[in-house]
Design a protein around this motif. Structure first.
Motif, PDB file in Angstrom:
ATOM      1  N   ASP A 274       0.941  -0.929  -0.337  1.00 57.05           N
ATOM      2  CA  ASP A 274      -0.035   0.133  -0.003  1.00 57.05           C
ATOM      3  C   ASP A 274       0.908   1.260  -0.003  1.00 57.05           C
ATOM      4  N   PHE A 275       2.032   1.298   0.825  1.00 56.96           N
ATOM      5  CA  PHE A 275       2.777   2.714   0.612  1.00 56.96           C
ATOM      6  C   PHE A 275       3.526   2.628  -0.704  1.00 56.96           C
ATOM      7  N   ASP A 276       4.281   1.772  -1.226  1.00 55.55           N
ATOM      8  CA  ASP A 276       4.574   1.961  -2.486  1.00 55.55           C
ATOM      9  C   ASP A 276       4.156   2.130  -3.220  1.00 55.55           C
ATOM     10  N   SER A 277       2.501   2.274  -3.160  1.00 55.87           N
ATOM     11  CA  SER A 277       1.713   2.379  -4.445  1.00 55.87           C
ATOM     12  C   SER A 277       1.690   4.216  -4.104  1.00 55.87           C
ATOM     13  N   ILE A 278       1.283   4.545  -2.819  1.00 57.72           N
ATOM     14  CA  ILE A 278       0.932   5.834  -2.321  1.00 57.72           C
ATOM     15  C   ILE A 278       2.237   6.731  -2.833  1.00 57.72           C
ATOM     16  N   TYR A 279       3.326   6.049  -2.565  1.00 54.22           N
ATOM     17  CA  TYR A 279       4.581   6.411  -2.962  1.00 54.22           C
ATOM     18  C   TYR A 279       4.148   7.121  -4.531  1.00 54.22           C
ATOM     19  N   GLU A 280       3.982   6.140  -5.171  1.00 50.55           N
ATOM     20  CA  GLU A 280       4.758   6.362  -6.791  1.00 50.55           C
ATOM     21  C   GLU A 280       4.077   6.647  -7.570  1.00 50.55           C
ATOM     22  N   GLU A 281       2.777   7.287  -6.851  1.00 50.75           N
ATOM     23  CA  GLU A 281       1.969   8.269  -6.857  1.00 50.75           C
ATOM     24  C   GLU A 281       2.443   9.696  -6.765  1.00 50.75           C
TER      25      GLU A 281
ATOM     26  N   ASP B  54       4.012  25.023   8.511  1.00 49.32           N
ATOM     27  CA  ASP B  54       5.529  24.535   6.991  1.00 49.32           C
ATOM     28  C   ASP B  54       4.050  22.761   6.325  1.00 49.32           C
ATOM     29  N   TRP B  55       4.779  23.866   4.902  1.00 48.89           N
ATOM     30  CA  TRP B  55       3.813  22.720   4.172  1.00 48.89           C
ATOM     31  C   TRP B  55       5.207  22.427   3.290  1.00 48.89           C
ATOM     32  N   SER B  56       5.419  21.356   2.484  1.00 48.75           N
ATOM     33  CA  SER B  56       6.424  20.913   1.872  1.00 48.75           C
ATOM     34  C   SER B  56       5.501  21.059  -0.047  1.00 48.75           C
ATOM     35  N   ASN B  57       5.812  21.440  -1.278  1.00 49.51           N
ATOM     36  CA  ASN B  57       5.834  20.536  -2.475  1.00 49.51           C
ATOM     37  C   ASN B  57       6.531  19.264  -2.822  1.00 49.51           C
ATOM     38  N   SER B  58       7.022  18.646  -1.708  1.00 50.63           N
ATOM     39  CA  SER B  58       7.638  17.271  -1.505  1.00 50.63           C
ATOM     40  C   SER B  58       6.613  16.240  -1.205  1.00 50.63           C
ATOM     41  N   PHE B  59       6.614  15.298  -1.741  1.00 49.88           N
ATOM     42  CA  PHE B  59       5.826  14.175  -0.674  1.00 49.88           C
ATOM     43  C   PHE B  59       7.340  13.736  -0.066  1.00 49.88           C
ATOM     44  N   LYS B  60       8.299  13.325  -0.913  1.00 51.61           N
ATOM     45  CA  LYS B  60       9.213  12.851  -0.244  1.00 51.61           C
ATOM     46  C   LYS B  60      10.546  13.246   1.914  1.00 51.61           C
ATOM     47  N   ASN B  61       9.665  15.297   1.126  1.00 54.64           N
ATOM     48  CA  ASN B  61       9.841  15.398   2.426  1.00 54.64           C
ATOM     49  C   ASN B  61       9.175  15.457   3.325  1.00 54.64           C
ATOM     50  N   ALA B  62       7.704  15.423   3.448  1.00 50.42           N
ATOM     51  CA  ALA B  62       7.331  15.139   3.980  1.00 50.42           C
ATOM     52  C   ALA B  62       6.878  14.280   4.442  1.00 50.42           C
ATOM     53  N   LEU B  63       7.588  13.052   4.139  1.00 47.99           N
ATOM     54  CA  LEU B  63       7.851  11.641   5.105  1.00 47.99           C
ATOM     55  C   LEU B  63       8.682  11.736   5.627  1.00 47.99           C
ATOM     56  N   TYR B  64       9.806  12.488   5.775  1.00 51.17           N
ATOM     57  CA  TYR B  64      10.977  12.847   6.491  1.00 51.17           C
ATOM     58  C   TYR B  64      10.467  13.064   8.275  1.00 51.17           C
ATOM     59  N   PHE B  65       9.972  13.833   8.390  1.00 49.51           N
ATOM     60  CA  PHE B  65       9.105  15.590   8.507  1.00 49.51           C
ATOM     61  C   PHE B  65       8.113  14.391   9.657  1.00 49.51           C
ATOM     62  N   ALA B  66       7.496  13.524   9.001  1.00 48.62           N
ATOM     63  CA  ALA B  66       6.443  12.316   9.785  1.00 48.62           C
ATOM     64  C   ALA B  66       7.768  11.419  10.506  1.00 48.62           C
TER      65      ALA B  66
ATOM     66  N   LYS C 100       5.149  10.189  -5.244  1.00 43.15           N
ATOM     67  CA  LYS C 100       6.832  10.973  -5.078  1.00 43.15           C
ATOM     68  C   LYS C 100       7.449  12.103  -6.350  1.00 43.15           C
ATOM     69  N   ASN C 101       6.629  12.194  -7.659  1.00 40.86           N
ATOM     70  CA  ASN C 101       7.329  13.313  -8.399  1.00 40.86           C
ATOM     71  C   ASN C 101       5.757  14.144  -8.699  1.00 40.86           C
ATOM     72  N   SER C 102       5.231  14.360  -7.736  1.00 34.65           N
ATOM     73  CA  SER C 102       4.202  15.568  -7.823  1.00 34.65           C
ATOM     74  C   SER C 102       5.251  17.104  -7.581  1.00 34.65           C
ATOM     75  N   LYS C 103       4.778  17.958  -8.326  1.00 35.02           N
ATOM     76  CA  LYS C 103       4.760  19.033  -7.619  1.00 35.02           C
ATOM     77  C   LYS C 103       3.987  20.180  -8.019  1.00 35.02           C
ATOM     78  N   SER C 104       2.937  20.029  -7.601  1.00 39.73           N
ATOM     79  CA  SER C 104       1.222  20.564  -7.798  1.00 39.73           C
ATOM     80  C   SER C 104       0.891  20.795  -6.804  1.00 39.73           C
ATOM     81  N   THR C 105       1.053  19.251  -5.782  1.00 33.34           N
ATOM     82  CA  THR C 105       0.198  19.346  -4.448  1.00 33.34           C
ATOM     83  C   THR C 105       1.328  20.122  -2.879  1.00 33.34           C
ATOM     84  N   LEU C 106       0.532  20.300  -2.087  1.00 37.58           N
ATOM     85  CA  LEU C 106       1.004  20.278  -0.766  1.00 37.58           C
ATOM     86  C   LEU C 106       0.847  19.470  -0.007  1.00 37.58           C
ATOM     87  N   TYR C 107       2.335  19.166   0.558  1.00 36.62           N
ATOM     88  CA  TYR C 107       2.438  18.267   2.166  1.00 36.62           C
ATOM     89  C   TYR C 107       2.535  18.507   3.291  1.00 36.62           C
ATOM     90  N   ARG C 108       2.156  17.992   4.259  1.00 36.57           N
ATOM     91  CA  ARG C 108       2.271  18.094   4.787  1.00 36.57           C
ATOM     92  C   ARG C 108       3.003  16.596   6.602  1.00 36.57           C
TER      93      ARG C 108
END
Length: 418
Positions: free
Chosen positions: A103-110, A200-212, A112-120
């Motif tokens: 399940d995680f791999d699925s959302i990660y691939e979906e 704080d939010w980020s345009n990077s899903f990977k960065n949001a995973l780091y903070f979490a 990981k390269n997005s630049k039009s979404t804000l993540y926290r």
């Protein structure tokens, strides 16, 4: 991967009630009749409840507790509150539960390269989205001193510009940043640990995973369901455009264009130039360019003052889009560059951002509003997530670049290559 079950059926109620009972709720039950009937509840081999063993007293208790979760946590200036269950959290967020590596791999691939979404990313799914200043304001009970929230923010900015003989103000001026830009100062302070109203939010899903996962607590089998997860919130940037400072500045520029055009035509006529000729020369693009040259910087200074920002319940700003020439000078530290940081402003001293957003956007009839979507990721996957993003170069050195280390490493690598 599954969405949070918000259906009202007997099995979901039993699960919700059992979670409460196992985490202290049983100590609050005063009815012996209810306790006796709870002991009689039986389950089938597939884990579903045998409805014939559930008495009317138990059913009433299930309904009563479920009812407590169909309202938001109480918001108070005296106390920070949390979500007790994922059901309660579902009132505000559209949630998906992630419990397996697949399940995680699925959302990660979906994502990981997005630049039009804000993540926290946050390390506890139960936490509401408070700003650092709200947490300080409530926990330290500053309201008891009679301090005014707006004045406190303004004094923080003023004091920041006085420190070390005004070095911050000098630094801003040397780098073409107006020291009168309040959010530029707040952005700087935020990245060096000062409590601010910025979230704080980020345009990077990977960065949001780091903070979490940076300081995630250990998974415990006997925890409440919601305590077994950390969360990644995500909002499509386009859904916040209407509240962005860029939109406010653009609106101001559009309103100023008519005044600029009238002045140009009037000056041209005074020089004997026909209005039709002036209009040919000053087309739409040139008029907009002239208006920006004359008024854009002043408009940015105007909208970024605390006295005006405080009138907006919630607003969004970033300098990520470098193609847009309306910039707010937020990229004033290396942290925000690698973190791909953007900010959401919350003007309320105690209401979390999702409640303010719900009040601001969720008043349309026949529309079920959710502030954002949310992945609740099982803490059992924490090490797997950390390894995944580490392979992509997302680590503490990347998230918090150290200028001294950059200088040292560059010289050491050069020496090694000789």
């Amino acid at each position: 991967m599954k969405e949070v079950d918000t259906s009202s059926n007997l099995n979901s109620r039993i699960k919700l009630f059992a979670d409460w009972l196992n985490n202290g709720g049983v100590k609050t039950i005063w009815s012996n009749h209810l306790l006796e009937d709870l002991i009689k509840v039986k389950f089938r081999a597939d884990g579903t409840v045998d409805e014939s063993t559930v008495s009317s007293v138990v059913r009433a208790a299930l309904l009563a507790y479920e009812g407590t979760q169909w309202s938001q946590p109480h918001s108070s200036i005296e106390l920070m509150t949390e979500y007790q269950t994922t059901l309660q959290k579902a009132l505000i967020f559209e949630q998906v539960m992630i419990d397996t590596k697949e399940d995680f791999d699925s959302i990660y691939e979906e994502n990981k390269n997005s630049k039009s979404t804000l993540y926290r990313g946050v390390s506890e799914a139960k936490w509401r989205i408070y700003s650092s200043l709200q947490r300080y304001w409530i926990n330290e009970k500053l309201y008891e001193s009679g301090a005014d929230y707006k004045t406190f923010i303004e004094k923080t900015i003023s004091n920041a510009k006085k420190q070390n003989a005004g070095v911050l103000e000098k630094f801003f001026k040397k780098n073409g940043i107006s020291p009168d830009n309040d959010i530029a100062v707040l952005s700087f302070l935020q990245h060096y640990g000062c409590p601010t109203p910025l979230v704080d939010w980020s345009n990077s899903f990977k960065n949001a995973l780091y903070f979490a996962t940076e300081n995630v607590n250990e998974y415990k089998d006997d925890s409440r369901e919601i305590d077994k997860y950390f969360s990644i919130y995500h909002i499509e940037e386009k859904d916040l455009i209407s509240t962005s400072l860029v939109s406010l500045v653009e609106k101001g520029i559009s309103e100023m264009e008519k005044h600029v055009k009238d002045n140009v035509i009037q000056n041209g006529q005074s020089e004997g130039i026909e209005q039709t000729e002036m209009e040919k020369f000053f087309g739409r693009d040139r008029l907009k360019m002239a208006t920006k040259m004359l008024h854009q910087n002043d408009l940015i200074k105007f909208v970024t003052k605390i006295e005006r920002l405080i009138t907006f319940p919630l607003t969004y700003f970033s300098d990520i889009n470098e193609e847009n020439d309306i910039q707010f000078s937020l990229n004033n530290s290396m942290n925000i560059i690698n973190q791909e940081g953007v900010f959401i402003w919350n003007s309320d001293p105690f209401k979390p951002i999702e409640q303010v957003g719900n009040e601001q956007f969720g008043n349309k009839e026949d529309v079920i509003y959710r502030f954002s979507k949310c992945y609740n990721i099982n803490k059992k996957l924490s090490d797997y997530v950390k390894d995944k993003i580490r392979q992509e170069g997302i680590n503490s050195e990347f998230i918090y670049p150290d200028p001294n280390l950059i200088a040292k490493n560059s010289f050491d690598e050069t020496k090694a290559s000789c």
